[in-house]
Design a protein around this motif. Structure first.
Motif, PDB file in Angstrom:
ATOM      1  N   GLY A  92       0.804  -1.216   0.000  1.00 34.95           N
ATOM      2  CA  GLY A  92       0.000   0.000   0.000  1.00 34.95           C
ATOM      3  C   GLY A  92       0.838   1.267   0.000  1.00 34.95           C
ATOM      4  N   LEU A  93       1.951   1.244  -0.732  1.00 31.46           N
ATOM      5  CA  LEU A  93       2.896   2.359  -0.750  1.00 31.46           C
ATOM      6  C   LEU A  93       2.934   3.039  -2.107  1.00 31.46           C
ATOM      7  N   THR A  94       3.376   4.272  -2.115  1.00 27.56           N
ATOM      8  CA  THR A  94       3.702   4.974  -3.354  1.00 27.56           C
ATOM      9  C   THR A  94       5.017   5.715  -3.138  1.00 27.56           C
ATOM     10  N   ALA A  95       5.730   5.942  -4.218  1.00 28.92           N
ATOM     11  CA  ALA A  95       6.960   6.725  -4.113  1.00 28.92           C
ATOM     12  C   ALA A  95       6.644   8.155  -3.701  1.00 28.92           C
ATOM     13  N   GLN A  96       5.545   8.688  -4.203  1.00 30.60           N
ATOM     14  CA  GLN A  96       5.143  10.047  -3.869  1.00 30.60           C
ATOM     15  C   GLN A  96       4.792  10.173  -2.391  1.00 30.60           C
ATOM     16  N   GLY A  97       4.317   9.093  -1.804  1.00 36.65           N
ATOM     17  CA  GLY A  97       3.977   9.121  -0.386  1.00 36.65           C
ATOM     18  C   GLY A  97       5.180   9.449   0.475  1.00 36.65           C
ATOM     19  N   LEU A  98       6.345   8.883   0.134  1.00 38.26           N
ATOM     20  CA  LEU A  98       7.558   9.177   0.897  1.00 38.26           C
ATOM     21  C   LEU A  98       7.982  10.625   0.682  1.00 38.26           C
ATOM     22  N   VAL A  99       7.792  11.120  -0.545  1.00 40.36           N
ATOM     23  CA  VAL A  99       8.085  12.520  -0.833  1.00 40.36           C
ATOM     24  C   VAL A  99       7.233  13.427   0.055  1.00 40.36           C
ATOM     25  N   GLU A 100       5.952  13.106   0.160  1.00 41.94           N
ATOM     26  CA  GLU A 100       5.044  13.940   0.957  1.00 41.94           C
ATOM     27  C   GLU A 100       5.403  13.913   2.434  1.00 41.94           C
ATOM     28  N   GLU A 101       5.850  12.744   2.918  1.00 41.99           N
ATOM     29  CA  GLU A 101       6.276  12.662   4.317  1.00 41.99           C
ATOM     30  C   GLU A 101       7.506  13.530   4.545  1.00 41.99           C
ATOM     31  N   PHE A 102       8.423  13.500   3.585  1.00 45.49           N
ATOM     32  CA  PHE A 102       9.617  14.347   3.717  1.00 45.49           C
ATOM     33  C   PHE A 102       9.252  15.827   3.641  1.00 45.49           C
ATOM     34  N   ASP A 103       8.343  16.164   2.739  1.00 45.72           N
ATOM     35  CA  ASP A 103       7.939  17.566   2.594  1.00 45.72           C
ATOM     36  C   ASP A 103       7.315  18.108   3.879  1.00 45.72           C
ATOM     37  N   ARG A 104       6.567  17.255   4.587  1.00 50.36           N
ATOM     38  CA  ARG A 104       5.993  17.701   5.864  1.00 50.36           C
ATOM     39  C   ARG A 104       7.107  17.998   6.867  1.00 50.36           C
ATOM     40  N   PHE A 105       8.141  17.164   6.855  1.00 46.72           N
ATOM     41  CA  PHE A 105       9.283  17.389   7.735  1.00 46.72           C
ATOM     42  C   PHE A 105      10.034  18.665   7.354  1.00 46.72           C
ATOM     43  N   ALA A 106      10.186  18.905   6.053  1.00 49.43           N
ATOM     44  CA  ALA A 106      11.030  20.000   5.560  1.00 49.43           C
ATOM     45  C   ALA A 106      10.274  21.303   5.322  1.00 49.43           C
ATOM     46  N   LYS A 107       9.015  21.369   5.694  1.00 42.96           N
ATOM     47  CA  LYS A 107       8.212  22.546   5.350  1.00 42.96           C
ATOM     48  C   LYS A 107       8.738  23.837   5.963  1.00 42.96           C
ATOM     49  N   HIS A 108       9.461  23.731   7.069  1.00 40.69           N
ATOM     50  CA  HIS A 108      10.011  24.935   7.696  1.00 40.69           C
ATOM     51  C   HIS A 108      11.486  25.155   7.330  1.00 40.69           C
ATOM     52  N   HIS A 109      12.003  24.282   6.440  1.00 40.78           N
ATOM     53  CA  HIS A 109      13.381  24.438   5.981  1.00 40.78           C
ATOM     54  C   HIS A 109      13.417  25.298   4.721  1.00 40.78           C
ATOM     55  N   VAL A 110      14.494  26.040   4.540  1.00 38.27           N
ATOM     56  CA  VAL A 110      14.689  26.772   3.290  1.00 38.27           C
ATOM     57  C   VAL A 110      14.932  25.763   2.173  1.00 38.27           C
ATOM     58  N   GLN A 111      14.240  25.932   1.036  1.00 37.42           N
ATOM     59  CA  GLN A 111      14.397  25.024  -0.089  1.00 37.42           C
ATOM     60  C   GLN A 111      15.366  25.640  -1.105  1.00 37.42           C
ATOM     61  N   PHE A 112      16.498  25.005  -1.302  1.00 39.49           N
ATOM     62  CA  PHE A 112      17.517  25.519  -2.213  1.00 39.49           C
ATOM     63  C   PHE A 112      17.330  24.901  -3.598  1.00 39.49           C
ATOM     64  N   GLN A 113      17.421  25.728  -4.611  1.00 42.47           N
ATOM     65  CA  GLN A 113      17.251  25.275  -5.986  1.00 42.47           C
ATOM     66  C   GLN A 113      18.623  25.030  -6.601  1.00 42.47           C
ATOM     67  N   ASP A 114      19.103  23.820  -6.438  1.00 45.02           N
ATOM     68  CA  ASP A 114      20.387  23.440  -7.024  1.00 45.02           C
ATOM     69  C   ASP A 114      20.316  21.984  -7.457  1.00 45.02           C
ATOM     70  N   GLN A 115      21.342  21.539  -8.150  1.00 42.97           N
ATOM     71  CA  GLN A 115      21.368  20.156  -8.615  1.00 42.97           C
ATOM     72  C   GLN A 115      21.563  19.184  -7.461  1.00 42.97           C
ATOM     73  N   PHE A 116      22.173  19.651  -6.414  1.00 42.70           N
ATOM     74  CA  PHE A 116      22.375  18.834  -5.214  1.00 42.70           C
ATOM     75  C   PHE A 116      21.036  18.345  -4.672  1.00 42.70           C
ATOM     76  N   ARG A 117      20.005  19.145  -4.803  1.00 42.58           N
ATOM     77  CA  ARG A 117      18.670  18.758  -4.333  1.00 42.58           C
ATOM     78  C   ARG A 117      18.180  17.516  -5.077  1.00 42.58           C
ATOM     79  N   TRP A 118      18.431  17.448  -6.360  1.00 40.59           N
ATOM     80  CA  TRP A 118      18.047  16.273  -7.156  1.00 40.59           C
ATOM     81  C   TRP A 118      18.741  15.033  -6.614  1.00 40.59           C
ATOM     82  N   TYR A 119      20.025  15.170  -6.281  1.00 40.08           N
ATOM     83  CA  TYR A 119      20.784  14.032  -5.764  1.00 40.08           C
ATOM     84  C   TYR A 119      20.235  13.583  -4.414  1.00 40.08           C
ATOM     85  N   LEU A 120      19.939  14.546  -3.544  1.00 40.40           N
ATOM     86  CA  LEU A 120      19.346  14.221  -2.243  1.00 40.40           C
ATOM     87  C   LEU A 120      18.023  13.472  -2.414  1.00 40.40           C
TER      88      LEU A 120
END
Length: 267
Positions: free
Chosen positions: A108-136
């Protein structure tokens, strides 16, 4: 991540904060995780507290290579590829694609589900627009693929072993911290001869033999037979993990319910 296709993105935004080791914070969040093992946000806090020291040079080395840039252009958003089960099911039977779909649908999993869980954690973090973000993002997004490739389930020991496997690919101390601490917790919960810590150590060894999955072309691997992919990536069977499951089965213990809570609820 559509921004990954912008040619003018810096490889690494130097304004990114440098994470430092904070073992006390990691311990506090691990204790919270043990109270609620489904709270993935606690895992993200632990990884933030126990960062991979050489992550930046490792990522930059890959991103500065022709292969890294080609992969970034071909696979800008891995969850979009992995969650398109209709397209994946068009690939040959017995392929990694089918095994991945089977696993994700069964759990009962989706790849997007993990993304959404991370986004909830990172919502108060500054989001940097670099290629490093893709790697992370790719390091995060291949987690469930590792379950499929290694054969480790989503039981407590399986998750511990996947983390130890991942440590040898992405050596954040958090991988081993959670893996071994969870292993010790399993041994405390169920007294047996099951080789729990040997299984975790074996996961670390198996991960060392495998090239870094986040740097592989997932779209090239998906159509291939699962066993061929395992041979290609030098992934061999996890014998101690299987032995632990056999030991528990002989005891009548469900590895997915080590404390018998499901049976208690049913009663």
């Amino acid at each position: 991540m559509t921004g990954a296709l912008q040619a003018d993105l810096p490889i690494y935004d130097v304004r990114r904060p440098v994470l430092r080791l904070r073992p006390a914070k990691a311990w506090r969040h691990f204790q919270n995780l043990m109270k609620d093992k489904e709270n993935t946000e606690e895992v993200f806090h632990i990884f933030e507290s126990l960062p991979w020291r050489n992550l930046r040079p490792s990522a930059e080395r890959f991103l500065r290579s022709a292969r890294g840039q080609a992969l970034r252009m071909r696979e800008p958003n891995l969850p979009a590829i992995l969650d398109d089960h209709a397209a994946l099911r068009q690939m040959p039977a017995g392929s990694l694609a089918h095994a991945y779909c089977d696993f994700m649908e069964r759990e009962g999993l989706t790849a997007q589900g993990l993304v959404e869980e991370f986004d909830r954690f990172a919502k108060h973090h500054v989001q940097f627009q670099d290629q490093f973000r893709w790697y992370l993002n790719r390091m995060r997004d291949v987690h469930d693929m590792l379950h499929v490739l290694t054969g480790y389930g989503r039981d407590a020991l399986g998750e511990s072993c996947v983390l130890a496997f991942t440590y040898s690919q992405q050596p954040s101390p958090a991988h081993l911290f959670i893996g071994y601490m969870a292993g010790l917790n399993i041994r405390r919960q169920v007294r047996s001869d099951a080789p729990v810590l040997k299984a975790v150590t074996e996961g670390k060894r198996l991960g060392k033999a495998c090239p870094r999955l986040c740097e592989q072309s997932i779209t090239e691997l998906l159509p291939l037979p699962l066993e061929e992919v395992r041979r290609k990536l030098n992934i061999t069977p996890a014998m101690h993990y299987r032995e632990a499951h056999r030991t528990w089965a002989e005891m009548g213990v469900d590895p997915y319910d080590l404390l018998g809570k499901k049976l208690q609820k049913a009663a």
